[in-house]
Design an enzyme around this catalytic site. Structure first.
Site, PDB file in Angstrom:
ATOM      1  N   TYR A 150      -2.766   2.923  12.945  1.00 40.96           N
ATOM      2  CA  TYR A 150      -1.318   2.928  12.681  1.00 40.96           C
ATOM      3  C   TYR A 150      -0.927   4.236  11.976  1.00 40.96           C
ATOM      4  O   TYR A 150       0.053   4.899  12.344  1.00 40.96           O
ATOM      5  CB  TYR A 150      -0.991   1.711  11.809  1.00 40.96           C
ATOM      6  CG  TYR A 150       0.388   1.682  11.208  1.00 40.96           C
ATOM      7  CD1 TYR A 150       1.506   1.360  11.965  1.00 40.96           C
ATOM      8  CD2 TYR A 150       0.575   1.949   9.844  1.00 40.96           C
ATOM      9  CE1 TYR A 150       2.778   1.322  11.388  1.00 40.96           C
ATOM     10  CE2 TYR A 150       1.831   1.899   9.266  1.00 40.96           C
ATOM     11  CZ  TYR A 150       2.927   1.592  10.037  1.00 40.96           C
ATOM     12  OH  TYR A 150       4.175   1.548   9.460  1.00 40.96           O
ATOM     13  N   LYS A 193       4.056  -8.465   4.597  1.00 39.69           N
ATOM     14  CA  LYS A 193       3.393  -7.560   3.662  1.00 39.69           C
ATOM     15  C   LYS A 193       3.063  -8.297   2.366  1.00 39.69           C
ATOM     16  O   LYS A 193       3.555  -9.391   2.131  1.00 39.69           O
ATOM     17  CB  LYS A 193       4.316  -6.386   3.320  1.00 39.69           C
ATOM     18  CG  LYS A 193       4.854  -5.649   4.504  1.00 39.69           C
ATOM     19  CD  LYS A 193       3.744  -4.816   5.108  1.00 39.69           C
ATOM     20  CE  LYS A 193       4.234  -4.002   6.252  1.00 39.69           C
ATOM     21  NZ  LYS A 193       5.405  -3.223   5.934  1.00 39.69           N
ATOM     22  N   GLN A 219      -7.038  -3.447  -6.186  1.00 41.35           N
ATOM     23  CA  GLN A 219      -6.397  -2.390  -5.401  1.00 41.35           C
ATOM     24  C   GLN A 219      -4.941  -2.241  -5.867  1.00 41.35           C
ATOM     25  O   GLN A 219      -4.286  -3.222  -6.202  1.00 41.35           O
ATOM     26  CB  GLN A 219      -6.515  -2.650  -3.883  1.00 41.35           C
ATOM     27  CG  GLN A 219      -5.815  -3.847  -3.311  1.00 41.35           C
ATOM     28  CD  GLN A 219      -6.607  -5.155  -3.405  1.00 41.35           C
ATOM     29  OE1 GLN A 219      -7.411  -5.361  -4.309  1.00 41.35           O
ATOM     30  NE2 GLN A 219      -6.339  -6.070  -2.487  1.00 41.35           N
TER      31      GLN A 219
END
Ligand code: NAD
Length: 338
Positions: A150, A193, A219
Site C-alpha cells: 500500500y 482503523k 507500538q
C-alpha cells in the site's frame, strides 16, 4: 466565480466529510465512488456511482469545465486489510489504475489543479523501528522502504502526480495523511482503523470484560480528527506557492495500549486490556499479527511553516467524539438484532 470540483472517493470516510466542507464553502461538487456514503446522504450537488478504474466511464464525468479534482479513492483499509499480504495485488492494481486514469483525465480535460491523498505509509520502515522516536519528516522518505505494498503504491503514485506537474503543467498538491479518525468512519468489518476498532470493542464490552489489542500495545501512532484533516486539505489547495508533499497528521504520539486505556476511560466502564501477540495471535487468526511499524508520528514542522497549520483538537476530545458516534452504532445494531 463558483468553482466546479470533483471529489473521487466521495462515498468514503474522508471524502464524504470533504464534500460537506466544500459545499459549505460554496463550491459545485460532483462526488464519485463505487458506493454511496454509508452513514449519511452525500452533500454533493451530483453524486455519480462509477468505478474509476473504468476510464471510459470516468471520462464522462468531465462534461463541464472542472476546476479542481480531489483524488481520495483507493482500495484501502486498516491493518487487518493492508498488512496481511492477502490483498496486495488488489491494493496496488486498483489504486494505481485509479491514479493513472485521474491524471490522464486532468490532462485531457485541462483541469488546472489536483489534490492527491498519499499516506504516512510511504515512510521507510527503518526510521520507524523505535516506538519512542520515529522519524517521519517529509525529507526522510528516501531511500524508500515502505513496510507495505500500500505504501509503495502511494509513493509510486505521488511520483506520477509530480511528473504530470513537471511535464503537463497541472498544479499538483500532495498530502500524506497520518491515521485519520472520527465519526462516520468504518468501524467494523475488517477495514476499520485502530481508533474505530478500539471504540467498537470498548462499546461492545461490559464491566469486567477485557478487550483484545493486537500486538504488545507498545507500538506508537498519532491520530488526526477528520475535521482537522479536511481543514489542512483546503489550506493546501488554496496555498499559492506550496504544493507538498506534506504531512497531514497530528504530532500527539500515543502507544496503542494508552489509546485503549483512553477509550476505556471515556466509556466509564471497568474493562481490562488483553494484548494478543506471536503464536497466540497466529493460532487464533491463522496469520502473523499485522501491526505495521513499531512507531509512527507526524512531523508537522513543514506544514506549520508553509501553511501556518497545526491541529488544535486534542486526541482525548476527538476520541470522545468518535466513541460517542460508534457507541450509538453499536447500540442501534444491538436493538436491530434483538
Ligand atoms: P475510504 O476507504 O473510506 O475511502 C476510499 C473510497 O474510495 C471508498 O469509498 C471506496 O469505495 C472508494 N473506491 C475504492 N475503489 C474505487 C473505485 N475503483 N472507483 C471508485 N471509488 C473507489 O478511505 P478514507 O479513510 O476516506 O481514505 C481516503 C484516502 O486517504 C485514501 O486514498 C487513503 O489511502 C488515504 N489515506 C487515509 C488514511 C486514513 O487514516 N483514513 C491515512 C492515509 C491515507
Amino acid at each position: 466565480m463558483r468553482k466546479n470540483v470533483i471529489v473521487c472517493g466521495a462515498g468514503g470516510f474522508i471524502g464524504s466529510h470533504l464534500v460537506r466542507r466544500l459545499k459549505n464553502d460554496g463550491y459545485w461538487v460532483r462526488g464519485v465512488d463505487i458506493k454511496h456514503p454509508e452513514f449519511s446522504e452525500s452533500a454533493a450537488d451530483d453524486f455519480v456511482i462509477c468505478d474509476l478504474r473504468d476510464q471510459h466511464k470516468y471520462k464522462k464525468l468531465f462534461d463541464r469545465q472542472i476546476d479542481e479534482v480531489y483524488q481520495l479513492a483507493a482500495d484501502m483499509g486498516g491493518a487487518g486489510y493492508l498488512f496481511t499480504g492477502e490483498n496486495d495485488a488488489d491494493v496496488m492494481h486498483n489504486s494505481a489504475l485509479i491514479n493513472l486514469n485521474t491524471l490522464d483525465n486532468c490532462r485531457e480535460f485541462k483541469v488546472p489543479k489536483v489534490f492527491y491523498s498519499s499516506s504516512a505509509c510511504v515512510y521507510p520502515e527503518y526510521n520507524q523501528m523505535d516506538p519512542t522516536n520515529p522519524k517521519c519528516s517529509e525529507d526522510t522518505v528516501y531511500p524508500a522502504e515502505p513496510d507495505s505494498e500500500y505504501g509503495w503504491e502511494k509513493l509510486f503514485s505521488e511520483r506520477m502526480y509530480l511528473t504530470y506537474e513537471k511535464n503537463h503543467g497541472i498544479n499538483v498538491k500532495v498530502g500524506r495523511f497520518h491515521n485519520i479518525y472520527g465519526p462516520e468512519g468504518t468501524w467494523e468489518g475488517g477495514k476499520e482503523k485502530a481508533p474505530a476498532a478500539m471504540c467498537r470493542k470498548v462499546a461492545m464490552a461490559k464491566d469486567g470484560d477485557s478487550i483484545e489489542v493486537w500486538g504488545d500495545g507498545k507500538q506508537t501512532r498519532s491520530f488526526l480528527h477528520v475535521e482537522q484533516c479536511v481543514e489542512a486539505i483546503i489550506r493546501l489547495m488554496n496555498s499559492k506557492n506550496f504544493n507538498g508533499p506534506v504531512n497531514i497528521g497530528s504530532d500527539e504520539m500515543i502507544s496503542i495500549n494508552e489509546l485503549a486505556e483512553m477509550t476505556i476511560k471515556i466509556s466509564g466502564k471497568n474493562i481490562s486490556v488483553n494484548n494478543l501477540v506471536g503464536d497466540e495471535f497466529e493460532k487464533k487468526y491463522g496469520h502473523r499479527c499485522p501491526i505495521g511499524v513499531n512507531g509512527r508520528n507526524s512531523d508537522n514542522a513543514l506544514i506549520s511553516k508553509e501553511l501556518g497549520w497545526s491541529p488544535h483538537y486534542p486526541l482525548k476530545d476527538g476520541m470522545s467524539n468518535a466513541f460517542e458516534w460508534i457507541n450509538k452504532q453499536v447500540q442501534s445494531n444491538k436493538t436491530e438484532s434483538a
